[in-house]
Write an enzyme that holds these catalytic residues in place. Sequence first.
Site, short mmCIF file in Angstrom:
data_model
loop_
_atom_site.label_atom_id
_atom_site.label_comp_id
_atom_site.label_asym_id
_atom_site.label_seq_id
_atom_site.Cartn_x
_atom_site.Cartn_y
_atom_site.Cartn_z
N GLU A 24 -6.03 2.12 -0.71
CA GLU A 24 -4.70 2.32 -1.29
C GLU A 24 -3.87 1.06 -1.28
O GLU A 24 -2.66 1.09 -1.54
CB GLU A 24 -3.97 3.43 -0.52
N ASP A 79 -6.73 10.04 -6.23
CA ASP A 79 -7.13 9.10 -7.28
C ASP A 79 -6.06 9.02 -8.37
O ASP A 79 -5.74 7.93 -8.87
CB ASP A 79 -8.46 9.53 -7.91
N ASP A 129 0.84 -1.19 0.00
CA ASP A 129 0.00 0.00 0.00
C ASP A 129 0.87 1.25 0.00
O ASP A 129 2.08 1.20 0.27
CB ASP A 129 -1.02 0.01 1.13
#
Length: 323
Positions: free
Chosen positions: A217, A190, A173
């Site tokens: 994420e 995003d 992540d």
Amino acid sequence: MLANQPDIELHVCSDGARALPLARELRPTVILQDLVMPEVDGFTLVRFFKADPSLTSIPIIVLSSKEDPRDKSRAFAIGASDYLVKIPDKIELIARVRAHSRSFLAQVERDDAYRSLAALKHELELKNAELSRLSTVDGLTGLANRRRFDEVLEQECRRARREGAPLALIMTDVDFFKKYNDTYGHQGGDECLRKVAAVLAQSARRPADLAARYGGEEFALVLPHTTLEGAGVVAETLRAGVAALGLLHAASSVASHVTLSLGVAVGEATEADLAPEDLLQRADSALYEAKRGGRDRFVIHAGGQSEASDAEVHDGASDNTRQ
């Protein structure tokens, strides 16, 4: 007999040599043809009609001056639909012309309906395939979604057990992503995820590899037939690839750019009971160790053992060390 029938449009061709082009032009529903004609043999003309793709399905009623069983047999053998001896009864002739015409038109309608149905079926199959694809794709990143990831991990665990082959799973992540969102907004977040996803997609080079968005994420990479060493190479490639993007992350406590923490789990060929949940637990555990160890690094967990590798940034240059 036929000329005055209101429901019959009659066209006469007295030259056998012109019969084919005229039939192509008119597209009749019935061809009424003599067997004996000047310069053209009737049987040969029937063969010509049946050999033409645009005329082959049109019924042909053969007219003959004699009722010879051999002629009848020959006419039916080459494709004639009916055989009448001249001069036929008017009522019988009209009835047969109408019957063959109705049969031909019904067949044309059925063929059109089948073609339309086939086209609709094909279109439906394409739409269903697209819907199926969309149901397994993450809308933001274009990677496989969680549903597809779960399916593939289950399949690859079964394959690994069956083939006795290693299976690697990388969970990763974005470091301090909440702070990234707070700093650059959700649109910026995003865009960051899309760019990170592109790096993961490039790492899934083999057909069996799968890059997926696990949630938020967090991303995952399933690597069949990948050893401990190979998984480490891929993990470092991912870490370095995202660092090379140079995405500014002013709120990060690790670096001035976006970084990844990665957990790597490798199921060995000797693990006959290898299960998806076990591999996930190992990868999650390794990811936690990578975060606890300072982030911007990967940790490998294999068979109860773990090995960590971190990347420390000095003056903009990456210095990779194994711990």
